[in-house]
Write an enzyme that holds these catalytic residues in place. Structure first.
Site, short mmCIF file in Angstrom:
data_model
loop_
_atom_site.label_atom_id
_atom_site.label_comp_id
_atom_site.label_asym_id
_atom_site.label_seq_id
_atom_site.Cartn_x
_atom_site.Cartn_y
_atom_site.Cartn_z
N HIS A 252 30.52 -41.90 -68.07
CA HIS A 252 31.16 -40.60 -68.30
C HIS A 252 32.67 -40.59 -68.09
O HIS A 252 33.38 -39.89 -68.78
CB HIS A 252 30.49 -39.52 -67.42
N ASP A 253 33.17 -41.39 -67.17
CA ASP A 253 34.60 -41.34 -66.84
C ASP A 253 35.37 -42.55 -67.34
O ASP A 253 36.47 -42.82 -66.87
CB ASP A 253 34.79 -41.24 -65.32
N LYS A 256 39.17 -42.80 -68.19
CA LYS A 256 40.27 -42.79 -67.20
C LYS A 256 41.16 -44.01 -67.33
O LYS A 256 42.30 -44.03 -66.86
CB LYS A 256 39.69 -42.70 -65.78
N HIS A 281 41.31 -37.79 -70.27
CA HIS A 281 40.34 -38.88 -70.07
C HIS A 281 39.05 -38.60 -70.82
O HIS A 281 38.34 -39.52 -71.23
CB HIS A 281 40.09 -39.16 -68.57
N HIS A 307 31.67 -33.54 -70.35
CA HIS A 307 31.14 -33.40 -68.99
C HIS A 307 32.01 -32.51 -68.10
O HIS A 307 31.63 -32.22 -66.96
CB HIS A 307 30.86 -34.76 -68.34
N HIS A 308 33.17 -32.08 -68.59
CA HIS A 308 33.96 -31.09 -67.83
C HIS A 308 33.96 -29.71 -68.49
O HIS A 308 34.74 -28.85 -68.10
CB HIS A 308 35.40 -31.58 -67.62
N ASP A 353 27.40 -35.36 -61.61
CA ASP A 353 28.70 -35.90 -61.22
C ASP A 353 29.31 -35.07 -60.08
O ASP A 353 29.82 -35.63 -59.10
CB ASP A 353 29.62 -35.89 -62.45
#
Lengths: 412, 412
Positions: A252-253, A256, A281, A307-308, A353
């Site tokens: 998911h990240d 970054k 990101h 996801h944010h 998360d």
């Protein structure tokens, strides 16, 4: 290998071929273990079974199924038990690993006293289960590499009575296990490859650890399983989506990596402008999955991008998928997203998360206690989070805790 | 599926199972295509064959073997031809892709005029080969996904005479192809995963493109193949190492992700101190492969760490493997390396990587012409480069050029 018991050698071998093909479709090691154990139990009529994988010269408990003790298709904390057995002649699985020969036992409580191994009754004593017949098979890949051991327990006949394992089971399941062992090695490699992508991100942001992404992947898989079981999706569909979701959520990240050091490593609070840059990101991550060759790619793209996002809106980046592929001259928030517009995988990952961040230590805080974590999730259900996802999270919190304990910080 | 022609159904199916297991060991898509084609040709006695893979609704030429035209175990530029055929009824492979049915033809020059497709004689006319019998099989993975088409050409009997494909070949090879198609999809996914790791690096250093790493991977595989054939290593060993080397070499610069932006993206020449920091990309890269679960990991570690070492010494980082895992307080050059102390894979990758930089455009230069590139490699043989690796590079330069033309900048 199909529900019907095959006795004809030819049909049995064809069934193995077909099942091997299905196993080789799967990508994540847990999905592969689930399928191998399920098919071997179907073929032999076994009520239960477990798989141990070799790690640093020990047999690590890695998967379990038990029709008597566990309900099917529900989240199960027993999957995430953390224990290992030495490869030695004292235990049955250790003996099979050491001798590399299959071993059939008709009654575990009637072992000849001259045998080097003994049966460990502690599981039966704790659970009330009665282990009788056992078929224990070494999992050996090519070049004689020992991958692990599979143990099938309590073969049942058509009347549901426990009987010894049949000649056919003793003959054909070890044959299937050769192909299965290769698939397991591949599943381990796939997870390692994804962990490496995250290690690359970790080179830049030390809070993105391997343990964190393993936990988030497993939380997501379990939440999804319960969500889909509520809707009575087919077992086959659930398994396929879980397989992809688990690996996709680990990534998911990953975007970054595209954020510059002075923002990613800034020891102080970000300015508004820096925070806006940080939001990219999600877009960088989504762009890594532009060549969508599989459902895994598609899902990884959705999770990285969304996801944010927030259930009531006002999350980020809130851009259209088309804009993801455009240049860097995009207005974040140009296409607000909320509710079920946010892909399910991303709604699940958001809860997983955030929970993991709350429950983990950070340089500026200790891990929050359970009640505080759950309180935050509950109070943000319906605003930040999909309320049903939070509800499921609470429902399966025993499984969540088992996962949290399996991958603690510092572990692989 | 073994050299002997199997006629018993049972033995044939067992042989397919065994071969599927071997195919599933392989990781890179080219190795998988090589193995599938080789085994299918063995089983059917076919003199030649090729595989086309579906990409964007076309059949892209992807692999070829031809015992009459090409010597075995030597580098072969024909592998890197770049052409596609529409999925339409006009061509034989297009027709098979469209109908998804195997098609056996006894003589390609005697096709019934009422058939929708015709045989394209241009390859025979150019090469002097005479295509007679053909067996063309769709490669279909689960959920009916068409992966590609395999075409086997000129089945030979025990006397070496070209004959129609046997009933057994028509029956069992399509069965094998079901498993093979799953393996091909997996091989494509593995390469995509590795390309994604490089895309992550590319987010930070735009000269690390997917095309660059595809070329370096293929150069290394071909150089190694010739190096190992000179030493008469077994075909099995060569295939296994090539499979790993190709993917491992793609990852040679992955550690650049750990270098800070102000150095990686500095538009001017680096200071000595900055250049010393840049050298750490070799160590960061090696650290990503700390959990060495496979030969691929081990090789990726060696290449990442040692691809800037020099044959006469004085390359970098020249540290011991033990120091790789230590903290960042290491003295580069503490364990000088030269000659055969540098792992072979890294010696090969050094030549491939430098050549590719010379032959590619950069913001500050056009691609160098062939003579200039080869002149530089030759003059640095024995100082910077392993002289035998340079010698092999010159020997197979036609293959190198075919690879360069296959993955040009901007292509996937």
């Amino acid at each position: 290998m199909g529900a019907e018991r095959l006795t004809n050698r030819d049909d049995a071998v064809l069934a193995i071929l077909k099942t091997s093909e299905e196993v080789n479709q799967l990508k994540d090691v847990d999905s592969i273990l689930d399928k191998i154990l399920f098919e071997s139990r179907q073929f032999s009529g076994a009520d239960a079974g477990s798989i141990f994988l070799v790690e640093d010269d020990r047999l690590i408990f890695s998967y379990v199924q038990n029709d008597t003790l566990f309900k099917k298709e529900t989240a199960n904390a027993a999957l995430y038990q953390n224990f290992g057995i030495p490869i030695s002649e004292q235990s049955i699985v250790g003996y099979v690993a050491k001798t590399r020969q299959s071993l059939a036992i008709d009654d575990a409580y009637e072992l000849d006293a001259t045998l080097p191994f003994s049966f460990n009754k502690s599981f039966d004593e704790k659970s009330g289960f009665r282990t009788t017949s056992m078929l224990t098979i070494p999992l050996i890949a090519q070049e004689s590499r020992l991958v692990g051991v599979m143990q099938l327990i309590n073969a049942k006949n058509d009347m549901g009575k426990v009987v010894p394992f049949s000649h056919e089971a003793r003959t054909y399941i070890p044959l299937f296990c050769n192909n299965a062992s290769v698939a397991i090695e591949r599943g381990i490699m796939n997870r390692e490859l994804i962990l490496r992508m995250m290690q690359m991100a970790e080179l830049r942001d030390p809070s993105e650890t391997g343990a964190h992404v393993q936990r988030v992947g497993a939380y997501c898989a379990e939440i999804y399983g319960t969500w889909a079981a509520r809707r009575k999706h087919s077992a086959k569909e659930i398994k396929r989506v879980r397989d992809n979701l688990r690996l996709a959520a680990m990534l998911h990240d990953v975007g970054k990596v595209g954020i510059s050091d002075n923002i990613l490593k800034k020891p102080a609070k970000l300015t508004d402008e820096e925070y806006d840059t940080m939001k990219w990101h999600t877009i960088y991550g989504a762009r890594l999955f532009k060549n969508q060759t599989s459902e895994l790619d598609h899902m990884a793209m959705e999770i990285a991008l969304c996801h944010h996002e927030k259930w009531e809106g006002r999350g980020y980046p809130s851009i259209s998928k088309k804009d993801v592929w455009a240049g860097d001259d995009i207005h974040l928030g140009g296409m607000p997203r909320n509710g079920a517009d946010i892909p399910l995988a991303a709604r699940i990952c958001a809860v997983a998360d955030v929970y993991d961040a709350l429950a983990s230590p950070r340089s500026y805080k200790d891990p929050f206690p359970d009640e505080k974590c759950l309180g935050i999730l509950e109070s943000d259900a319906g605003t930040h989070f999909d309320p049903e996802v939070v509800e499921i999270f609470l429902e399966i919190f025993d499984v969540i805790k088992a996962i949290r304990d399996k991958w603690t910080e510092g572990a692989k």
